[in-house]
Design a protein around this motif. Structure first.
Motif, PDB file in Angstrom:
ATOM      1  N   LEU A 288      23.166 -21.126  32.641  1.00 37.76           N
ATOM      2  CA  LEU A 288      24.377 -20.978  31.833  1.00 37.76           C
ATOM      3  C   LEU A 288      24.695 -22.280  31.097  1.00 37.76           C
ATOM      4  O   LEU A 288      25.000 -22.279  29.895  1.00 37.76           O
ATOM      5  N   VAL A 289      24.635 -23.376  31.819  1.00 32.81           N
ATOM      6  CA  VAL A 289      24.905 -24.686  31.226  1.00 32.81           C
ATOM      7  C   VAL A 289      23.857 -25.019  30.164  1.00 32.81           C
ATOM      8  O   VAL A 289      24.181 -25.537  29.081  1.00 32.81           O
ATOM      9  N   GLU A 290      22.592 -24.705  30.464  1.00 35.89           N
ATOM     10  CA  GLU A 290      21.522 -24.999  29.518  1.00 35.89           C
ATOM     11  C   GLU A 290      21.668 -24.184  28.237  1.00 35.89           C
ATOM     12  O   GLU A 290      21.448 -24.696  27.132  1.00 35.89           O
ATOM     13  N   LEU A 291      22.050 -22.933  28.371  1.00 30.71           N
ATOM     14  CA  LEU A 291      22.265 -22.101  27.185  1.00 30.71           C
ATOM     15  C   LEU A 291      23.429 -22.621  26.353  1.00 30.71           C
ATOM     16  O   LEU A 291      23.335 -22.711  25.112  1.00 30.71           O
TER      17      LEU A 291
ATOM     18  N   MET B  73      26.882 -14.298  29.224  1.00 28.84           N
ATOM     19  CA  MET B  73      27.623 -15.031  28.207  1.00 28.84           C
ATOM     20  C   MET B  73      27.851 -14.205  26.951  1.00 28.84           C
ATOM     21  O   MET B  73      28.555 -14.644  26.038  1.00 28.84           O
ATOM     22  N   GLU B  74      27.222 -13.012  26.885  1.00 34.14           N
ATOM     23  CA  GLU B  74      27.302 -12.115  25.728  1.00 34.14           C
ATOM     24  C   GLU B  74      26.825 -12.812  24.461  1.00 34.14           C
ATOM     25  O   GLU B  74      27.467 -12.768  23.410  1.00 34.14           O
TER      26      GLU B  74
ATOM     27  N   GLY C  93      33.369 -20.363  36.015  1.00 33.15           N
ATOM     28  CA  GLY C  93      33.598 -21.028  34.733  1.00 33.15           C
ATOM     29  C   GLY C  93      32.417 -21.797  34.182  1.00 33.15           C
ATOM     30  O   GLY C  93      32.546 -22.464  33.146  1.00 33.15           O
ATOM     31  N   GLU C  94      31.256 -21.711  34.824  1.00 30.59           N
ATOM     32  CA  GLU C  94      30.089 -22.417  34.309  1.00 30.59           C
ATOM     33  C   GLU C  94      29.618 -21.816  32.990  1.00 30.59           C
ATOM     34  O   GLU C  94      29.619 -20.596  32.819  1.00 30.59           O
ATOM     35  N   GLY C  95      29.262 -22.677  32.045  1.00 29.27           N
ATOM     36  CA  GLY C  95      28.732 -22.234  30.766  1.00 29.27           C
ATOM     37  C   GLY C  95      29.765 -21.753  29.780  1.00 29.27           C
ATOM     38  O   GLY C  95      29.405 -21.256  28.708  1.00 29.27           O
ATOM     39  N   ARG C  96      31.016 -21.894  30.077  1.00 27.80           N
ATOM     40  CA  ARG C  96      32.055 -21.413  29.160  1.00 27.80           C
ATOM     41  C   ARG C  96      32.498 -22.515  28.190  1.00 27.80           C
ATOM     42  O   ARG C  96      32.289 -23.684  28.446  1.00 27.80           O
TER      43      ARG C  96
END
Length: 283
Positions: free
Chosen positions: A159-162, A222-223, A280-283
């Motif tokens: 998620l963080v990488e994206l 993450m859509e 909340g990761e990757g938001r």
């Protein structure tokens, strides 16, 4: 119990966060002054691979548990060279060494477990085997070796990488990896400390899976559209990154569940990413 951590990195810090209350005292080492400042709440000394100071060696000798979370270097392992005597002669009843499942080498997608012979294919993992054997020769049954799959968790995940635009969906047909959430790795460390005997265990999730599936699932959460598939043969990878794809195996964790009482909270990458996304990761 007193705990001494050689290498307060990602996994070791998470272990201390989750299980620090089990110890009367916690001390450890880090490589740089900058990292030491970030670890200010802990009793942390510098260890850059050379000879540590007398006070640092005294803390290692006084520890009931020593956790080693430093990769080996070329030649004689710097941790063994620096702390071997203090740990061997000290009071530690358990030394936990964090190793890697890479020590098994390539099995072309077959299932393996702790009875599978070690067959490291690269210098980096050959050094891991040498360190495992050297510590076992020093302290015997006081040693617990945890061979970890690919570690992910808060701040270190697909998620963080994206979100940062760094994720790549590299495809090598038939390739699978095992992973382990850092919280499950921490639970395994505690299980090894509580166990009366030493040994070696695979610390992995229940479902080896292709790496591109992980990126695709994270993108769905993450859509967003996932990055395009990139064939492995044409991917621009560093030698270390390419070496991860050289070995293909499915790893069983039955022994860790039985011997260490490990209950895998995140048995699949989907369960792990679901929880991280909810946090909340990757938001």
């Amino acid at each position: 119990m007193n705990l001494f951590v050689i290498g307060l990195g990602y996994t070791a810090q998470r272990f201390v966060e989750l299980y620090g209350n089990a110890f009367a005292g916690i001390a450890g080492t880090t490589r740089s002054e900058d990292k030491r400042a970030q670890l200010a709440p802990f009793d942390v000394d510098l260890f850059d691979g050379t000879t540590p100071g007398a006070a640092t060696l005294a803390k290692a000798a006084a520890a009931d548990v020593v956790l080693i979370s430093v990769p080996p270097g070329p030649g004689l392992d710097p941790v063994l060279a620096a702390f071997g005597d203090a740990t061997t002669a000290g009071r530690a009843r358990r030394v936990v060494y964090l190793s890697t499942v890479g020590v098994y080498g390539d099995h072309k997608g077959a299932w393996i477990d702790e009875d599978t012979p070690l067959a490291p294919e690269h210098d980096r993992v050959r050094a891991r085997v040498q360190v495992e054997e050297a510590w076992r020769g020093r302290i015997g049954d006081r040693l617990a070796v945890l061979r970890l799959g690919g570690i992910y968790g808060p701040g270190r995940n697909a998620l963080v990488e994206l979100r940062a635009g760094r994720a790549r969906r590299i495809v090598k047909p038939g390739q699978v990896f095992n992973r382990i959430h850092v919280d499950d790795a921490a639970a395994a460390i505690m299980g090894a400390i509580r166990r009366a005997q030493g040994g070696a265990w695979n610390i992995v999730d229940d479902e080896p899976a292709p790496p591109q599936d992980v990126i695709g699932y994270a993108a769905a959460l993450m859509e967003i559209d996932p990055p395009p598939e990139l064939p492995f043969d044409s991917a621009d990878l560093s030698p270390m990154a390419r070496s991860f794809y050289a070995s293909n195996r499915r790893i069983r964790n039955i022994s860790a569940k039985r011997d260490l009482g490990l209950v895998v909270a995140y048995p699949t990458y989907r369960a792990g990413l679901d929880a991280l996304w909810a946090a909340g990761e990757g938001r």
